[in-house]
Design a protein around this motif. Sequence first.
Motif, short mmCIF file in Angstrom:
data_model
loop_
_atom_site.label_atom_id
_atom_site.label_comp_id
_atom_site.label_asym_id
_atom_site.label_seq_id
_atom_site.Cartn_x
_atom_site.Cartn_y
_atom_site.Cartn_z
N PHE A 187 0.84 -1.20 0.00
CA PHE A 187 0.00 0.00 0.00
C PHE A 187 0.87 1.26 0.00
O PHE A 187 0.58 2.23 -0.69
CB PHE A 187 -0.93 -0.01 1.22
N GLN A 188 1.93 1.21 0.78
CA GLN A 188 2.85 2.35 0.84
C GLN A 188 3.43 2.65 -0.54
O GLN A 188 3.43 3.80 -0.98
CB GLN A 188 3.99 2.04 1.81
N ASN A 189 3.92 1.65 -1.24
CA ASN A 189 4.58 1.86 -2.51
C ASN A 189 3.63 2.09 -3.67
O ASN A 189 3.96 2.81 -4.61
CB ASN A 189 5.51 0.69 -2.82
N SER A 190 2.45 1.49 -3.61
CA SER A 190 1.52 1.63 -4.73
C SER A 190 0.56 2.81 -4.57
O SER A 190 0.05 3.33 -5.56
CB SER A 190 0.71 0.35 -4.91
N THR A 191 0.35 3.25 -3.34
CA THR A 191 -0.64 4.31 -3.09
C THR A 191 -0.05 5.53 -2.39
O THR A 191 -0.12 6.64 -2.90
CB THR A 191 -1.81 3.75 -2.25
N LEU A 192 0.55 5.33 -1.22
CA LEU A 192 0.99 6.47 -0.41
C LEU A 192 2.10 7.29 -1.08
O LEU A 192 2.02 8.53 -1.12
CB LEU A 192 1.46 6.01 0.97
N ARG A 193 3.11 6.63 -1.59
CA ARG A 193 4.23 7.36 -2.21
C ARG A 193 3.79 8.15 -3.45
O ARG A 193 4.12 9.33 -3.56
CB ARG A 193 5.37 6.41 -2.54
N PRO A 194 3.00 7.55 -4.36
CA PRO A 194 2.54 8.35 -5.50
C PRO A 194 1.65 9.54 -5.09
O PRO A 194 1.77 10.63 -5.66
CB PRO A 194 1.76 7.35 -6.36
N ILE A 195 0.81 9.34 -4.09
CA ILE A 195 -0.05 10.45 -3.64
C ILE A 195 0.81 11.54 -3.01
O ILE A 195 0.59 12.73 -3.27
CB ILE A 195 -1.14 9.96 -2.66
N ALA A 196 1.78 11.18 -2.20
CA ALA A 196 2.65 12.18 -1.58
C ALA A 196 3.41 12.97 -2.64
O ALA A 196 3.57 14.19 -2.53
CB ALA A 196 3.61 11.52 -0.60
N LYS A 197 3.84 12.29 -3.68
CA LYS A 197 4.54 12.98 -4.77
C LYS A 197 3.58 13.92 -5.50
O LYS A 197 3.95 15.06 -5.81
CB LYS A 197 5.13 11.96 -5.74
N LEU A 198 2.38 13.46 -5.76
CA LEU A 198 1.36 14.29 -6.42
C LEU A 198 1.05 15.53 -5.58
O LEU A 198 0.91 16.62 -6.11
CB LEU A 198 0.07 13.47 -6.62
N GLN A 199 0.99 15.38 -4.29
CA GLN A 199 0.60 16.45 -3.38
C GLN A 199 1.80 17.27 -2.88
O GLN A 199 1.64 18.10 -1.99
CB GLN A 199 -0.14 15.86 -2.17
N ASN A 200 2.96 17.07 -3.44
CA ASN A 200 4.18 17.69 -2.92
C ASN A 200 4.06 19.21 -2.74
O ASN A 200 4.41 19.73 -1.69
CB ASN A 200 5.37 17.36 -3.82
N GLU A 201 3.62 19.92 -3.75
CA GLU A 201 3.53 21.39 -3.64
C GLU A 201 2.58 21.80 -2.53
O GLU A 201 2.84 22.77 -1.81
CB GLU A 201 3.10 22.00 -4.98
N LEU A 202 1.49 21.08 -2.39
CA LEU A 202 0.54 21.38 -1.32
C LEU A 202 1.15 21.06 0.05
O LEU A 202 0.97 21.82 1.01
CB LEU A 202 -0.76 20.61 -1.53
N LEU A 203 1.87 19.97 0.16
CA LEU A 203 2.57 19.64 1.41
C LEU A 203 3.52 20.76 1.80
O LEU A 203 3.56 21.18 2.96
CB LEU A 203 3.36 18.34 1.26
N LEU A 204 4.31 21.23 0.84
CA LEU A 204 5.25 22.31 1.11
C LEU A 204 4.52 23.58 1.55
O LEU A 204 4.94 24.25 2.50
CB LEU A 204 6.12 22.60 -0.12
N ASP A 205 3.45 23.91 0.87
CA ASP A 205 2.72 25.12 1.21
C ASP A 205 2.04 25.00 2.57
O ASP A 205 1.99 25.98 3.33
CB ASP A 205 1.71 25.48 0.12
N MET A 206 1.54 23.82 2.89
CA MET A 206 0.95 23.61 4.22
C MET A 206 2.01 23.80 5.30
O MET A 206 1.73 24.39 6.34
CB MET A 206 0.35 22.22 4.33
N PHE A 207 3.22 23.31 5.05
CA PHE A 207 4.27 23.46 6.05
C PHE A 207 4.71 24.92 6.15
O PHE A 207 4.97 25.41 7.25
CB PHE A 207 5.46 22.54 5.76
N ARG A 208 4.80 25.61 5.03
CA ARG A 208 5.12 27.05 5.07
C ARG A 208 4.08 27.81 5.90
O ARG A 208 4.43 28.70 6.68
CB ARG A 208 5.18 27.63 3.67
N ASN A 209 2.82 27.47 5.73
CA ASN A 209 1.76 28.10 6.51
C ASN A 209 1.92 27.76 7.99
O ASN A 209 1.73 28.61 8.86
CB ASN A 209 0.39 27.66 6.00
N TYR A 210 2.29 26.52 8.29
CA TYR A 210 2.54 26.11 9.67
C TYR A 210 3.66 26.96 10.26
O TYR A 210 3.57 27.43 11.41
CB TYR A 210 2.90 24.63 9.70
N ILE A 211 4.71 27.16 9.50
CA ILE A 211 5.84 27.98 9.95
C ILE A 211 5.36 29.40 10.26
O ILE A 211 5.70 29.97 11.31
CB ILE A 211 6.97 28.01 8.88
N ARG A 212 4.58 29.98 9.34
CA ARG A 212 4.07 31.35 9.54
C ARG A 212 3.22 31.43 10.81
O ARG A 212 3.35 32.37 11.58
CB ARG A 212 3.22 31.79 8.34
#
Length: 135
Positions: free
Chosen positions: A30-55
Amino acid sequence: MDDRDRQLLDIRPQIASARILDSMSAEEYFQNSTLRPIAKLQNELLLDMFRNYIRKHKNVFYELSVEKRLDYIENAIHKDMKFRNSLKGMIIGQFTVEEYRLYTLHSSALNKRMMNIVKERLKSQLQVLEYQYAY
């Protein structure tokens, strides 16, 4: 499979290094077939969420050494349940119905894997999180 599920699968990136073997545990598969591709797809959103957390936390992150920044990411994901739940929701929202059903059977183990993937993704992109790139 309905249209939503098909569209979700179609937009996911392929990860050449993600091994998928018959001998894998259900969680690793599940990690390799689902989680990793989704995390890659959502990368920009993950980064922006963390930037907002920092702010929201007074930009303290930008004053820290590299080692302390890595610790900051670790602590944000492991100790801030509200932030952690937002991250989980962003990933889970990209599941197909079948993936969600599988997730519910192993949610505890998969949540750990999911947060480790997100944490490593953020840590590996420290340069992108620099103050000058955040604004």
